[in-house]
Design a protein around this motif. Structure first.
Motif, mmCIF file in Angstrom:
data_model
loop_
_atom_site.group_PDB
_atom_site.id
_atom_site.type_symbol
_atom_site.label_atom_id
_atom_site.label_comp_id
_atom_site.label_asym_id
_atom_site.label_seq_id
_atom_site.Cartn_x
_atom_site.Cartn_y
_atom_site.Cartn_z
ATOM 1 N N SER A 102 -44.493 -146.486 25.875
ATOM 2 C CA SER A 102 -44.016 -146.768 24.521
ATOM 3 C C SER A 102 -45.144 -147.122 23.566
ATOM 4 O O SER A 102 -45.912 -148.053 23.811
ATOM 5 N N SER A 103 -45.222 -146.379 22.457
ATOM 6 C CA SER A 103 -46.236 -146.715 21.456
ATOM 7 C C SER A 103 -45.887 -148.026 20.755
ATOM 8 O O SER A 103 -46.767 -148.779 20.342
ATOM 9 N N LEU A 104 -44.592 -148.298 20.630
ATOM 10 C CA LEU A 104 -44.187 -149.551 19.978
ATOM 11 C C LEU A 104 -44.726 -150.745 20.769
ATOM 12 O O LEU A 104 -45.188 -151.743 20.203
ATOM 13 N N TYR A 139 -40.077 -148.416 8.684
ATOM 14 C CA TYR A 139 -39.503 -148.445 10.042
ATOM 15 C C TYR A 139 -39.135 -149.888 10.411
ATOM 16 O O TYR A 139 -40.008 -150.759 10.460
ATOM 17 N N VAL A 183 -46.716 -144.976 8.522
ATOM 18 C CA VAL A 183 -46.240 -143.831 9.315
ATOM 19 C C VAL A 183 -46.619 -142.617 8.480
ATOM 20 O O VAL A 183 -45.891 -142.200 7.587
ATOM 21 N N ASN A 188 -40.939 -142.275 8.711
ATOM 22 C CA ASN A 188 -39.623 -142.857 8.957
ATOM 23 C C ASN A 188 -39.357 -143.851 7.825
ATOM 24 O O ASN A 188 -40.082 -144.840 7.727
ATOM 25 N N ASP A 217 -49.293 -145.418 12.601
ATOM 26 C CA ASP A 217 -48.304 -145.025 13.600
ATOM 27 C C ASP A 217 -47.943 -143.548 13.395
ATOM 28 O O ASP A 217 -47.031 -143.224 12.637
ATOM 29 N N ALA A 219 -46.257 -141.303 14.808
ATOM 30 C CA ALA A 219 -45.187 -140.994 15.774
ATOM 31 C C ALA A 219 -44.713 -139.546 15.669
ATOM 32 O O ALA A 219 -44.213 -138.977 16.633
ATOM 33 N N TYR A 220 -44.854 -138.952 14.467
ATOM 34 C CA TYR A 220 -44.263 -137.626 14.241
ATOM 35 C C TYR A 220 -45.318 -136.551 13.976
ATOM 36 O O TYR A 220 -45.075 -135.594 13.240
ATOM 37 N N SER A 254 -46.927 -141.267 20.686
ATOM 38 C CA SER A 254 -46.341 -141.131 22.024
ATOM 39 C C SER A 254 -45.645 -139.781 22.148
ATOM 40 O O SER A 254 -45.491 -139.045 21.169
ATOM 41 N N SER A 256 -42.535 -139.743 23.100
ATOM 42 C CA SER A 256 -41.119 -140.139 23.183
ATOM 43 C C SER A 256 -40.178 -139.089 22.626
ATOM 44 O O SER A 256 -39.063 -138.933 23.113
ATOM 45 N N LYS A 257 -40.618 -138.399 21.576
ATOM 46 C CA LYS A 257 -39.760 -137.362 21.004
ATOM 47 C C LYS A 257 -40.358 -135.973 21.222
ATOM 48 O O LYS A 257 -40.147 -135.052 20.449
HETATM 49 C C1 LIG Z 1 -42.281 -144.555 13.318
HETATM 50 C C2 LIG Z 1 -41.937 -144.786 14.748
HETATM 51 N N1 LIG Z 1 -42.836 -145.351 15.559
HETATM 52 C C3 LIG Z 1 -42.562 -145.593 16.859
HETATM 53 C C4 LIG Z 1 -41.324 -145.284 17.387
HETATM 54 C C5 LIG Z 1 -41.048 -145.618 18.817
HETATM 55 O O1 LIG Z 1 -41.970 -144.993 19.622
HETATM 56 P P1 LIG Z 1 -42.079 -145.241 21.193
HETATM 57 O O2 LIG Z 1 -40.880 -144.668 21.833
HETATM 58 O O3 LIG Z 1 -43.345 -144.557 21.555
HETATM 59 O O4 LIG Z 1 -42.183 -146.730 21.427
HETATM 60 C C6 LIG Z 1 -40.348 -144.694 16.577
HETATM 61 C C7 LIG Z 1 -39.016 -144.386 17.105
HETATM 62 O O5 LIG Z 1 -38.076 -144.125 16.417
HETATM 63 C C8 LIG Z 1 -40.658 -144.452 15.220
HETATM 64 O O6 LIG Z 1 -39.767 -143.899 14.384
#
Ligand SMILES: Cc1ncc(COP(=O)(O)O)c(C=O)c1O
Length: 425
Positions: A102-104, A139, A183, A188, A217, A219-220, A254, A256-257
């Motif tokens: 998890s990046s979070l 976010y 982000v 997000n 972050d 993430a996308y 990450s 994750s998606k």
């Molecule tokens: C901007 C952003 N960062 C991180 C995450 C979560 O990432 P991870 O599953 O790597 O913890 C999300 C998930 O919705 C997200 O929207």
């Protein structure tokens, strides 16, 4: 149809009557729909089924360098998993640490390090009130981390090409402002990608706090809806280096998606100095990450092309859903002058702005009729949307048919909440 703001009182009441009937018909259906969080749909998870068997037996558990991935060791990740993130994030593999799922989690730990241990100085928490810049709407889980540590959040508006930099530049003159959440690509919830000019301006910031860090972050990074129309984001690490600020930004991401949500791998990319600080802390925290999962991911995506082809499958799953959202908003509400929305080229969300004072009511009406949305206010620090007008729409999880019903209900709720508000005024 006439715009709501141009209707007479009698016209508004007649329209509310009609909309009430529509709403009651939805409420009577006993729906159970959910557009609350950015979860991939089951079909998207199926795109990564190969991951379940890609490491087959005990002879198959060795990395390219003959590391036995079943055992301890390799705190900062397998080389080939670093190469994967290097391609994803446009950074040299030497600047990458690959962690757990998890990046979070990596972001939380980095913030904890700032608070309790500090970066080349006193811990943040020993320097008086700690403040952080939060781009809004943003976010909710970033904001939750700040709230958890008692960090004061300073909202800064997201504009069409990134944060309001004049406001950011003003705020960083305060030495108690220790960082900023970003982000930067398909953000997000607005879907915004920061322009080159904004990235350069962020990289060139001269914060009064020497231990200031940008939480980048990404993430996308790979999450386009159309591979031929993917936004390009400048590399923040390169720009920071050029601006003489090599340690200013720390990047997180990450899979994750990309593969499995909660079952993927996450990474940090940063300057050598920042990586050394992070590794010094990680040595205390853990012995090593899950190298078997790193190996699976590296095998699944042996080169950038494989990753890109895989992301096209996600785009094929997601694009029709985004189209349902945007088309329904346009056909049902486009002429009424009561809502605006983003039309992202990637990411997981559409951000909608109602007239001020309507968002909570819309979310409440949807909930009462069986549709769960992200809580109104969640996209702002402390859950406090000052205008009460922003709603995050997360279309990825429901199947298209359900999504069509959910969006129709959403538009009826927007009409009802707006009419009620206008009549009351
Ligand atoms: C901007 C952003 N960062 C991180 C995450 C979560 O990432 P991870 O599953 O790597 O913890 C999300 C998930 O919705 C997200 O929207």
């Amino acid at each position: 149809m006439k715009q709501y703001l141009q209707m007479t009182a009698d016209e508004l009441k007649a329209e509310l009557n009609a909309v009430d009937n529509e709403y009651n018909a939805f409420a009577a259906k006993g729906l159970s729909l959910n557009m609350a969080r950015g979860k991939p749909g089951p079909d998207q998870l199926d795109h990564s089924s190969a991951l379940l068997t890609i490491v087959g037996d005990k002879n198959d558990v060795f990395s390219e360098n003959k590391v036995d991935c079943r055992n301890y060791g390799g705190l900062d990740g397998l080389d080939e998993s670093k190469t994967l993130f290097s391609a994803m994030l446009d950074v040299p593999a030497d600047n990458v640490i690959v962690g757990g799922n998890s990046s979070l989690n990596l972001m939380f730990d980095f913030m904890a390090q700032g608070m309790f241990s500090g970066f080349d100085g006193e811990p943040w928490m020993k320097q008086g009130e700690v403040k952080f810049i939060c781009v809004t709407p943003g976010y909710d889980r970033h904001f939750a981390i700040c709230e958890y540590f008692g960090i004061k959040m300073l909202p800064v508006a997201m504009l069409s090409d990134g944060p309001d930099m004049e406001e950011v530049e003003r705020l960083v003159k305060d030495p108690n402002v220790k960082g900023m959440w970003c982000v930067p690509k398909y953000s997000n919830p607005t879907g915004t990608t920061y322009s080159d000019e904004i990235v350069k301006r962020i990289a060139a910031l001269k914060p009064a706090a020497k231990d200031f860090r940008i939480m980048w972050d990404n993430a996308y990074a790979m999450h386009f809806l159309d591979a031929d129309n993917d936004d390009k984001l400048l590399s923040i690490l390169d720009e920071c280096e050029k601006a003489g600020n090599p340690d200013l930004a720390v990047m997180f991401s990450s899979t994750s998606k990309i593969t499995f949500s909660g079952g993927g791998i996450a990474a940090i990319a940063a300057s050598k100095h920042n990586l050394d600080l992070i590794k010094a802390r990680m040595t205390i925290q853990t012995i090593s990450g899950d190298k078997l999962n790193q190996l699976r991911h590296a095998r699944m995506f042996p080169n950038p092309e494989a990753l890109r082809e895989h992301m096209k499958k996600h785009a094929a799953s997601l694009k029709p859903k985004f189209e349902v959202v945007v088309n329904t908003l346009q056909s049902e509400l486009g002429d009424l002058g009561i809502i605006s929305w983003t039309e992202p080229k990637g990411g997981y969300f559409v951000s909608a702005d109602t007239l001020p004072g309507c968002a909570k009511r819309v979310v409440g009406l949807c909930k009462d009729a069986g549709l769960v949305l992200t809580g109104a206010g969640a996209t702002y620090p402390y859950g406090n949307d000052p205008l009460d007008n922003n709603i995050r729409i997360a279309p990825s999880f429901p199947p298209v048919d359900e999504l069509k019903t959910a969006m129709k209900l959403f538009t009826v709720a927007v009409k009802k909440a707006t009419l009620e508000m206008l009549i009351e005024q």
